[in-house]
Design a protein around this motif. Sequence first.
Motif, PDB file in Angstrom:
ATOM      1  N   CYS A  73       0.824  -1.212   0.000  1.00 59.71           N
ATOM      2  CA  CYS A  73       0.000   0.000   0.000  1.00 59.71           C
ATOM      3  C   CYS A  73       0.859   1.264   0.000  1.00 59.71           C
ATOM      4  O   CYS A  73       0.469   2.295  -0.562  1.00 59.71           O
ATOM      5  CB  CYS A  73      -0.915   0.015   1.225  1.00 59.71           C
ATOM      6  SG  CYS A  73      -2.298  -1.130   1.108  1.00 59.71           S
ATOM      7  N   SER A  74       2.020   1.177   0.617  1.00 67.94           N
ATOM      8  CA  SER A  74       2.909   2.339   0.676  1.00 67.94           C
ATOM      9  C   SER A  74       3.435   2.717  -0.705  1.00 67.94           C
ATOM     10  O   SER A  74       3.728   3.890  -0.957  1.00 67.94           O
ATOM     11  CB  SER A  74       4.085   2.050   1.617  1.00 67.94           C
ATOM     12  OG  SER A  74       3.622   1.821   2.928  1.00 67.94           O
ATOM     13  N   GLY A 113      -0.013   9.795  -3.705  1.00 67.62           N
ATOM     14  CA  GLY A 113      -0.084  10.849  -2.703  1.00 67.62           C
ATOM     15  C   GLY A 113       0.704  12.082  -3.113  1.00 67.62           C
ATOM     16  O   GLY A 113       0.331  13.219  -2.786  1.00 67.62           O
ATOM     17  N   THR A 151      -5.950   7.999  -7.929  1.00 62.30           N
ATOM     18  CA  THR A 151      -6.213   8.284  -6.524  1.00 62.30           C
ATOM     19  C   THR A 151      -7.308   7.371  -5.984  1.00 62.30           C
ATOM     20  O   THR A 151      -7.202   6.838  -4.871  1.00 62.30           O
ATOM     21  CB  THR A 151      -6.641   9.759  -6.348  1.00 62.30           C
ATOM     22  OG1 THR A 151      -5.607  10.612  -6.834  1.00 62.30           O
ATOM     23  CG2 THR A 151      -6.925  10.072  -4.891  1.00 62.30           C
ATOM     24  N   THR A 157      -5.964   3.906  -5.409  1.00 62.47           N
ATOM     25  CA  THR A 157      -5.057   3.900  -4.263  1.00 62.47           C
ATOM     26  C   THR A 157      -5.834   3.977  -2.958  1.00 62.47           C
ATOM     27  O   THR A 157      -5.458   3.334  -1.968  1.00 62.47           O
ATOM     28  CB  THR A 157      -4.081   5.093  -4.356  1.00 62.47           C
ATOM     29  OG1 THR A 157      -3.396   5.029  -5.603  1.00 62.47           O
ATOM     30  CG2 THR A 157      -3.068   5.051  -3.225  1.00 62.47           C
ATOM     31  N   LEU A 188      -1.928   9.162   2.674  1.00 62.55           N
ATOM     32  CA  LEU A 188      -1.610   9.666   1.346  1.00 62.55           C
ATOM     33  C   LEU A 188      -0.756  10.930   1.401  1.00 62.55           C
ATOM     34  O   LEU A 188       0.077  11.162   0.524  1.00 62.55           O
ATOM     35  CB  LEU A 188      -2.896   9.965   0.571  1.00 62.55           C
ATOM     36  CG  LEU A 188      -3.598   8.801  -0.131  1.00 62.55           C
ATOM     37  CD1 LEU A 188      -4.914   9.268  -0.722  1.00 62.55           C
ATOM     38  CD2 LEU A 188      -2.727   8.178  -1.203  1.00 62.55           C
ATOM     39  N   THR A 245      -5.711   1.203   0.128  1.00 62.45           N
ATOM     40  CA  THR A 245      -5.197   1.701   1.404  1.00 62.45           C
ATOM     41  C   THR A 245      -6.209   1.580   2.528  1.00 62.45           C
ATOM     42  O   THR A 245      -5.851   1.661   3.699  1.00 62.45           O
ATOM     43  CB  THR A 245      -4.763   3.182   1.262  1.00 62.45           C
ATOM     44  OG1 THR A 245      -3.916   3.313   0.122  1.00 62.45           O
ATOM     45  CG2 THR A 245      -3.996   3.663   2.478  1.00 62.45           C
ATOM     46  N   SER A 279     -12.664   8.892  -0.975  1.00 59.48           N
ATOM     47  CA  SER A 279     -12.475   7.850   0.036  1.00 59.48           C
ATOM     48  C   SER A 279     -13.755   7.606   0.831  1.00 59.48           C
ATOM     49  O   SER A 279     -14.061   6.459   1.194  1.00 59.48           O
ATOM     50  CB  SER A 279     -11.332   8.238   0.985  1.00 59.48           C
ATOM     51  OG  SER A 279     -11.692   9.327   1.807  1.00 59.48           O
ATOM     52  N   SER A 293       0.401   4.621  -2.339  1.00 58.24           N
ATOM     53  CA  SER A 293       0.133   5.882  -1.642  1.00 58.24           C
ATOM     54  C   SER A 293       1.294   6.857  -1.772  1.00 58.24           C
ATOM     55  O   SER A 293       1.086   8.072  -1.828  1.00 58.24           O
ATOM     56  CB  SER A 293      -0.173   5.616  -0.168  1.00 58.24           C
ATOM     57  OG  SER A 293       0.925   5.008   0.484  1.00 58.24           O
TER      58      SER A 293
END
Length: 282
Positions: free
Chosen positions: A24-25, A32, A192, A195, A212, A199, A48, A28
């Motif tokens: 996930c990093s 992000g 986005t 992601t 993010l 996340t 989100s 993001s």
Amino acid sequence: MSTFIKDLLELPFLQNAVLAGILCSIGSGIVGTYVVLRRITYIAAAISHCVLGGLGAARYFSVVYNLPWLKPVYGAVITALLSALIIGWISLKAKEREDSIISALWAVGMSMGVLFIYKTPGYNEDLMNYLFGNILMVSSEELYLIAGLDVLTIILTSVFYKQTVAVCFDEEYARTRGVNVEFYYLLMLCMTALTVVLTVNVVGIIMVIALLTLPVAISSKFFNRVWKIMLGATILGMIFTSTGLMVSYEPNLPSGAVTIVIAGVVYLLTILFSLFKKRKVS
């Protein structure tokens, strides 16, 4: 910490959790950076929160109509992409009412999710986990999905890097250079949206924007090239999620909340360090 390391070597669900945080990093950290540079944090937050509507709808139809293949994450992906396109179109075509319309979509998306969850027979705690995150519940199937979305994000960023960066920094200049600003803006919003979905399991809908933006905000204090900011934010995200999981494991605390607290503390320390450095130079 010793208990965490010992269990990490033995328990598959804990290994999945660490891998989920790392994967996930990647997404993001890359996306992000676009969110922060383009200053679309508010739009990303709206996307989100709309995701809850898709999660609730997918679970409702899965249970009521006996569709076991219909996972909540599938509803999340569809809803996230639809909300991204709708919000993007509104941002491009109706700027004078942008805030009001986005706020309305934000509220309606959350409300629809709550209604679907309420009407779904059975126990709905797993959907509540999407609000606050439960990285320990990530399955191997979801890991493959997150990895696939990461690969897609990396490919899109590599292919359209110059165009997206141009749109982030100077929209008018990009347009004069023949860049289709509307297309790349919607592309960034769709990235986005994807992601956000991947996340949600880590920190939940409520705190996804923090994951993010905080690593990117810290990374931007040390780097001025976009790709370096992306790389730095990705590494920081991996550190924060892994550390948050480690710190929260033995006390049995919500790992998503601990992750964001750690990221927030590091961000504040970074700001203080920057202020101290400026005073020292002056």
